[in-house]
Every structure is written in structure tokens, then in C-alpha cells.
Design a protein around this motif. Structure first.
Motif, PDB file in Angstrom:
ATOM      1  N   ARG A  35      63.909   6.724  11.298  1.00 16.84           N
ATOM      2  CA  ARG A  35      63.109   6.695  10.071  1.00 16.84           C
ATOM      3  C   ARG A  35      62.782   8.152   9.722  1.00 16.84           C
ATOM      4  NH1 ARG A  35      60.638   3.138  13.499  1.00 16.84           N
ATOM      5  NH2 ARG A  35      58.696   4.298  13.626  1.00 16.84           N
ATOM      6  N   HIS A  36      63.805   8.957   9.561  1.00 15.25           N
ATOM      7  CA  HIS A  36      63.707  10.418   9.513  1.00 15.25           C
ATOM      8  C   HIS A  36      62.820  10.970   8.411  1.00 15.25           C
ATOM      9  CE1 HIS A  36      66.453  10.589   6.090  1.00 15.25           C
ATOM     10  NE2 HIS A  36      67.066   9.607   6.690  1.00 15.25           N
ATOM     11  N   THR A  37      62.427  10.183   7.446  1.00 10.77           N
ATOM     12  CA  THR A  37      61.605  10.734   6.368  1.00 10.77           C
ATOM     13  C   THR A  37      60.136  10.855   6.768  1.00 10.77           C
ATOM     14  OG1 THR A  37      61.195   8.555   5.412  1.00 10.77           O
ATOM     15  CG2 THR A  37      63.124   9.755   4.609  1.00 10.77           C
ATOM     16  N   LEU A  38      59.757  10.307   7.905  1.00 10.77           N
ATOM     17  CA  LEU A  38      58.361  10.263   8.339  1.00 10.77           C
ATOM     18  C   LEU A  38      58.165  11.131   9.576  1.00 10.77           C
ATOM     19  CD1 LEU A  38      55.565   8.743   8.056  1.00 10.77           C
ATOM     20  CD2 LEU A  38      56.486   7.117   9.722  1.00 10.77           C
ATOM     21  N   SER A  39      57.067  11.911   9.586  1.00  9.84           N
ATOM     22  CA  SER A  39      56.731  12.660  10.799  1.00  9.84           C
ATOM     23  C   SER A  39      55.219  12.659  10.980  1.00  9.84           C
ATOM     24  CB  SER A  39      57.270  14.093  10.734  1.00  9.84           C
ATOM     25  OG  SER A  39      56.667  14.795   9.672  1.00  9.84           O
ATOM     26  N   LEU A  40      54.786  12.594  12.234  1.00 10.13           N
ATOM     27  CA  LEU A  40      53.367  12.631  12.562  1.00 10.13           C
ATOM     28  C   LEU A  40      52.923  14.082  12.579  1.00 10.13           C
ATOM     29  CD1 LEU A  40      50.781  11.143  13.407  1.00 10.13           C
ATOM     30  CD2 LEU A  40      51.573  11.306  15.776  1.00 10.13           C
ATOM     31  N   SER A  41      51.943  14.405  11.758  1.00  3.36           N
ATOM     32  CA  SER A  41      51.475  15.773  11.620  1.00  3.36           C
ATOM     33  C   SER A  41      50.249  16.062  12.486  1.00  3.36           C
ATOM     34  CB  SER A  41      51.149  16.047  10.147  1.00  3.36           C
ATOM     35  OG  SER A  41      50.555  17.299   9.989  1.00  3.36           O
ATOM     36  N   ARG A  42      49.250  15.177  12.442  1.00  3.66           N
ATOM     37  CA  ARG A  42      47.990  15.414  13.162  1.00  3.66           C
ATOM     38  C   ARG A  42      47.413  14.094  13.657  1.00  3.66           C
ATOM     39  NH1 ARG A  42      45.510  20.563  12.106  1.00  3.66           N
ATOM     40  NH2 ARG A  42      44.204  19.818  13.774  1.00  3.66           N
ATOM     41  N   THR A  57      36.704   6.357  15.017  1.00  2.94           N
ATOM     42  CA  THR A  57      37.816   6.229  14.086  1.00  2.94           C
ATOM     43  C   THR A  57      38.930   7.161  14.526  1.00  2.94           C
ATOM     44  OG1 THR A  57      36.321   5.687  12.275  1.00  2.94           O
ATOM     45  CG2 THR A  57      38.542   6.385  11.680  1.00  2.94           C
ATOM     46  N   LEU A  58      40.104   6.596  14.698  1.00  2.00           N
ATOM     47  CA  LEU A  58      41.312   7.362  14.979  1.00  2.00           C
ATOM     48  C   LEU A  58      41.996   7.597  13.643  1.00  2.00           C
ATOM     49  CD1 LEU A  58      43.396   8.514  17.006  1.00  2.00           C
ATOM     50  CD2 LEU A  58      44.408   6.211  17.073  1.00  2.00           C
ATOM     51  N   TRP A  59      42.284   8.853  13.349  1.00  2.00           N
ATOM     52  CA  TRP A  59      42.952   9.238  12.107  1.00  2.00           C
ATOM     53  C   TRP A  59      44.342   9.754  12.458  1.00  2.00           C
ATOM     54  CZ3 TRP A  59      40.175   8.542   7.612  1.00  2.00           C
ATOM     55  CH2 TRP A  59      38.793   8.422   7.738  1.00  2.00           C
ATOM     56  N   LEU A  60      45.369   9.194  11.849  1.00  2.00           N
ATOM     57  CA  LEU A  60      46.749   9.646  12.043  1.00  2.00           C
ATOM     58  C   LEU A  60      47.264  10.153  10.700  1.00  2.00           C
ATOM     59  CD1 LEU A  60      48.133   6.627  14.111  1.00  2.00           C
ATOM     60  CD2 LEU A  60      47.192   8.786  14.983  1.00  2.00           C
ATOM     61  N   LEU A  61      47.651  11.420  10.654  1.00  2.00           N
ATOM     62  CA  LEU A  61      48.171  12.002   9.424  1.00  2.00           C
ATOM     63  C   LEU A  61      49.687  12.132   9.533  1.00  2.00           C
ATOM     64  CD1 LEU A  61      47.633  13.265   6.641  1.00  2.00           C
ATOM     65  CD2 LEU A  61      47.425  15.483   7.818  1.00  2.00           C
ATOM     66  N   TRP A  62      50.372  11.466   8.639  1.00  2.00           N
ATOM     67  CA  TRP A  62      51.829  11.460   8.584  1.00  2.00           C
ATOM     68  C   TRP A  62      52.280  12.231   7.360  1.00  2.00           C
ATOM     69  CZ3 TRP A  62      53.997   8.773  12.640  1.00  2.00           C
ATOM     70  CH2 TRP A  62      53.182   7.847  13.289  1.00  2.00           C
ATOM     71  N   GLU A  63      53.485  12.774   7.425  1.00  2.00           N
ATOM     72  CA  GLU A  63      54.080  13.448   6.277  1.00  2.00           C
ATOM     73  C   GLU A  63      55.431  12.822   5.967  1.00  2.00           C
ATOM     74  OE1 GLU A  63      54.256  17.631   7.057  1.00  2.00           O
ATOM     75  OE2 GLU A  63      52.080  17.825   7.128  1.00  2.00           O
ATOM     76  N   VAL A  64      55.688  12.689   4.675  1.00  2.00           N
ATOM     77  CA  VAL A  64      56.961  12.198   4.175  1.00  2.00           C
ATOM     78  C   VAL A  64      57.433  13.220   3.146  1.00  2.00           C
ATOM     79  CG1 VAL A  64      58.140  10.278   3.043  1.00  2.00           C
ATOM     80  CG2 VAL A  64      56.193   9.812   4.508  1.00  2.00           C
ATOM     81  N   VAL A  65      58.715  13.469   3.118  1.00  2.00           N
ATOM     82  CA  VAL A  65      59.277  14.526   2.280  1.00  2.00           C
ATOM     83  C   VAL A  65      58.889  14.374   0.805  1.00  2.00           C
ATOM     84  CG1 VAL A  65      61.428  15.606   1.524  1.00  2.00           C
ATOM     85  CG2 VAL A  65      61.190  14.827   3.866  1.00  2.00           C
ATOM     86  N   ASP A  66      59.005  13.164   0.270  1.00  2.00           N
ATOM     87  CA  ASP A  66      58.711  12.940  -1.144  1.00  2.00           C
ATOM     88  C   ASP A  66      58.495  11.448  -1.370  1.00  2.00           C
ATOM     89  OD1 ASP A  66      61.295  11.821  -1.130  1.00  2.00           O
ATOM     90  OD2 ASP A  66      62.202  13.601  -2.009  1.00  2.00           O
ATOM     91  N   VAL A  67      58.267  11.085  -2.628  1.00  2.00           N
ATOM     92  CA  VAL A  67      57.988   9.683  -2.961  1.00  2.00           C
ATOM     93  C   VAL A  67      59.170   8.788  -2.597  1.00  2.00           C
ATOM     94  CG1 VAL A  67      57.494   8.081  -4.853  1.00  2.00           C
ATOM     95  CG2 VAL A  67      56.298  10.267  -4.728  1.00  2.00           C
TER      96      VAL A  67
END
Length: 114
Positions: A35-42, A57-67
Motif C-alpha cells: 500500500r505504497h501511498t501510505l506511510s506512518l509519520s508520527r 489518546t493514541l494519535w497516529l499521523l499518516w502521510e499520503v502523497v496526494d488525493v
């Protein structure tokens, strides 16, 4: 195109935080290359202490290249992704997902049907 951020907000009893993080490491993250468009950032937890009678509260910040990457990620998620989040839901008190992009960038327009 603008990068998309996904912020998962997972409310847990403090004893379940380590379990969810281990599940993330063992079950979810190994499938990310496919699922290469997604990466865990923080990853964060708040409050930063364990208080008697209070959830964290556990916060997971993910990044995706674009919409398009976001919708590709959603469209290609297999049953293992659904199984992971179902297992998390059994451990958490509440879970919300926030999907965001830079407010200063133009918003993407939906694709028009042919």
C-alpha cells in the motif's frame, strides 16, 4: 497536488496502548509496501502520563502523497486492513479518523464520471 495527512485518534485505557502499538508493528506496518501511498509519520500519546481512571489518546499521523493516492490506498486495502481495525476497535473506547490537507492549497476536485 497536495499531500494528504490522516490523523487517527484512538482513545484507550493505558494498559491497551502497548498492545495496539505491537499490533501496528506486527500486523499493519509490514503490509505498507504493498500500500505504497501510505506511510506512518508520527505516533503520540496524550496525556503523556498514565492517570488513574483516565483514558489516554493514541494519535497516529499518516502521510499520503496526494488525493489520488488516498483513494488508491482505500480502494486497494484488503481484508487484513479491515481485520486490523476491527481488532483495534475491540480494544479502544473510541476511534476517529481525520483526513486533512494544507489549507493554503487548492482543494482537489472530484473526478467526473465519463
Amino acid at each position: 497536488m497536495s499531500e494528504v495527512h490522516i490523523l487517527d485518534e484512538i482513545v484507550l485505557q493505558p494498559d491497551n496502548i502497548a498492545t495496539v502499538l505491537q499490533m501496528l508493528e506486527d500486523q499493519y506496518l509490514p503490509g505498507l509496501p504493498s500500500r505504497h501511498t501510505l506511510s506512518l509519520s508520527r505516533r503520540w500519546v496524550s496525556p503523556p502520563v498514565q492517570l488513574e481512571g483516565q483514558a489516554n489518546t493514541l494519535w497516529l499521523l499518516w502521510e499520503v502523497v496526494d488525493v489520488m493516492g488516498y483513494y488508491t490506498m482505500r480502494g486497494t486495502a484488503g481484508p487484513e486492513v479491515a481485520a486490523f481495525w476491527e481488532a483495534v476497535d475491540k480494544l479502544c473506547l473510541q476511534r476517529r479518523r481525520h483526513v486533512m490537507t494544507d489549507a493554503g492549497k487548492p482543494l482537489a476536485r472530484p473526478l467526473e464520471a465519463p
